[in-house]
Write an enzyme that holds these catalytic residues in place. Structure first.
Site, mmCIF file in Angstrom:
data_model
loop_
_atom_site.group_PDB
_atom_site.id
_atom_site.type_symbol
_atom_site.label_atom_id
_atom_site.label_comp_id
_atom_site.label_asym_id
_atom_site.label_seq_id
_atom_site.Cartn_x
_atom_site.Cartn_y
_atom_site.Cartn_z
ATOM 1 N N ARG A 2 57.273 50.687 39.394
ATOM 2 C CA ARG A 2 57.941 51.896 38.624
ATOM 3 C C ARG A 2 58.691 52.756 38.896
ATOM 4 N NH1 ARG A 2 55.937 57.827 39.157
ATOM 5 N NH2 ARG A 2 54.901 57.445 40.510
ATOM 6 N N ARG A 6 65.423 53.418 36.773
ATOM 7 C CA ARG A 6 66.388 54.912 36.347
ATOM 8 C C ARG A 6 67.041 54.883 37.231
ATOM 9 N NH1 ARG A 6 62.233 59.806 35.152
ATOM 10 N NH2 ARG A 6 61.481 59.213 37.258
ATOM 11 N N ARG A 15 67.451 52.793 27.247
ATOM 12 C CA ARG A 15 66.725 53.689 27.611
ATOM 13 C C ARG A 15 66.678 55.123 26.035
ATOM 14 N NH1 ARG A 15 63.058 57.493 27.050
ATOM 15 N NH2 ARG A 15 61.605 58.413 28.794
ATOM 16 N N ASP A 52 53.871 49.925 30.984
ATOM 17 C CA ASP A 52 53.944 51.050 32.092
ATOM 18 C C ASP A 52 51.468 51.245 31.697
ATOM 19 O OD1 ASP A 52 54.538 54.350 33.296
ATOM 20 O OD2 ASP A 52 52.865 53.958 32.798
ATOM 21 N N TYR A 127 44.532 59.252 35.048
ATOM 22 C CA TYR A 127 44.719 59.674 34.586
ATOM 23 C C TYR A 127 44.523 60.915 33.284
ATOM 24 C CZ TYR A 127 49.530 58.420 37.257
ATOM 25 O OH TYR A 127 49.901 58.808 37.958
#
Ligand code: CP3
Length: 323
Positions: A2, A6, A15, A52, A127
């Site tokens: 994950r 970035r 993005r 995701d 979550y």
């Protein structure tokens, strides 16, 4: 892992063209492009689908959104919400992910593997119950003790929809399937069996019943000795190890020389230099048998491109130019 993209300027560029993170995940051209970027740059052996673990709750009819600096947000699910989850068609409602998979597979060199994935039912449930990430998952664990039937129903809904989700990914061209159980830590062996092993075994049973024979990796992060039961009881083909795992002892304890993956400390990758070089060498020296080099958890956004390249070179040639 994950957040891998970035640290890459080419990721940030794509993005910036997306309305938000969820929209990004559901845009097959963009998602396919960022899946391929690390392979172009570093020539790694496998690509991981850009998506995701929190897309399946959307398929089940829940809202998920990301807030900068706070991470994922959901409306905490209640016992009565659980009986209203839309299990039928949940995997079809996220079908743009399978389009991403086929677009990637069409462009990826035949020598490279494409890893599809889902979240482990327990991790996704934490979550959904807590409404966000939390350090100890106390609310989710108490929910499991206090509402055992509702918890089992929630895990079942997640197992059914996640299995469908993986089956579609495999049929669209994913070569390997991975189940990210990121919050497997801190569970009693009894809870671990109920919340992690049983729902994972249910997913794998369903994927196999659909005729999918591709390898399935599990990542019960932080599970300690519970990971051994997980390896024996779920039906996984291979297991991923978090940073806290001694790879030599783990090898000896795993059943049937099971292939394993891991487990460079993401913070060593951030620090770089000799610290990183030693950490990479330790993984290479302590892991044995069928081993896939990987990080023990997600890539932090501040890593240097030169260091990621140096790790790849070190693994392939015995040394790398660390900075
Ligand atoms: O890195 C990749 O591109 C591979 C695809 C991937 C993502 N998430 C993309 C992503 C994978 C395999 C995941 C799994 C995932 N997502 C997990 C399990 C693995 C793990 O690290 O434990 C979890 C717990 C999530 C939930 C999630 N998604 C979190 C906690 C966050 C961080 C939010 C934040 O603000 O820091 C995300 C966001 C996310 N998922 C990003 C990426 C590339 C970063 C999005 C961005 O800001 O560009």
């Amino acid at each position: 892992m994950r957040q891998a993209g970035r640290h890459l300027p080419e990721y940030l560029e794509v993005r910036a063209t997306a309305k938000n993170f969820i929209d990004f995940c559901f845009s097959p051209d963009k998602a396919a492009e960022v899946t391929l970027q690390p392979i172009r740059r570093y020539d790694m052996d496998a690509a991981i689908l850009f998506a995701d673990i929190l897309l399946i709750p959307i398929g089940l009819g829940r809202d998920v959104w990301f807030v900068k600096g706070k991470g994922p947000q959901l409306n905490p699910i209640t016992v009565s919400d659980i009986s209203n989850l839309s299990i039928d068609g949940a995997a079809d409602r996220v079908s743009s992910v399978y389009e991403t998979v086929s677009k990637v597979r069409a462009k990826l060199d035949g020598s490279k593997a494409l890893i599809g994935f889902c979240g482990g039912p327990w991790t996704v449930a934490t979550y959904m119950i807590e409404g966000q990430g939390s350090p100890k998952k106390e609310k989710a664990k108490c929910f499991a003790y206090e509402n055992p039937e509702a918890m089992d129903d929630l895990l079942k809904a997640l197992a059914i929809s996640s299995a469908e989700y993986l089956i579609h990914q495999a049929n669209a061209g994913a070569d390997v399937l991975k189940i990210f159980e990121s919050w497997a830590e801190g569970l009693s062996p009894e809870l671990f069996e109920r919340l992690v092993i049983n729902p994972t075994a249910e997913i794998i049973k369903r994927v196999r019943a659909a005729g999918i024979t591709k390898p399935i990796m599990g990542f019960p992060r932080g599970a300690g000795l519970n990971a051994l039961e997980y390896a024996k009881m779920t039906g996984i083909t291979a297991i991923a190890a978090g940073t806290d795992t001694p790879m030599d002892k783990f090898r000896d304890a795993l059943p049937n020389n099971m292939p394993y993956q891991g487990n460079l400390d993401p913070l060593a990758l951030r620090i770089g230099g000799d610290v990183l070089k030693r950490a990479v060498q330790t993984v290479l020296d302590t892991a044995s048998g069928p081993h896939i080099f990987n990080l023990g958890h997600g890539v932090t956004p501040d890593v240097k491109i030169e260091n990621v390249q140096a790790v790849v070179n070190h693994i392939r040639t015995g040394d790398g130019d660390y900075v």
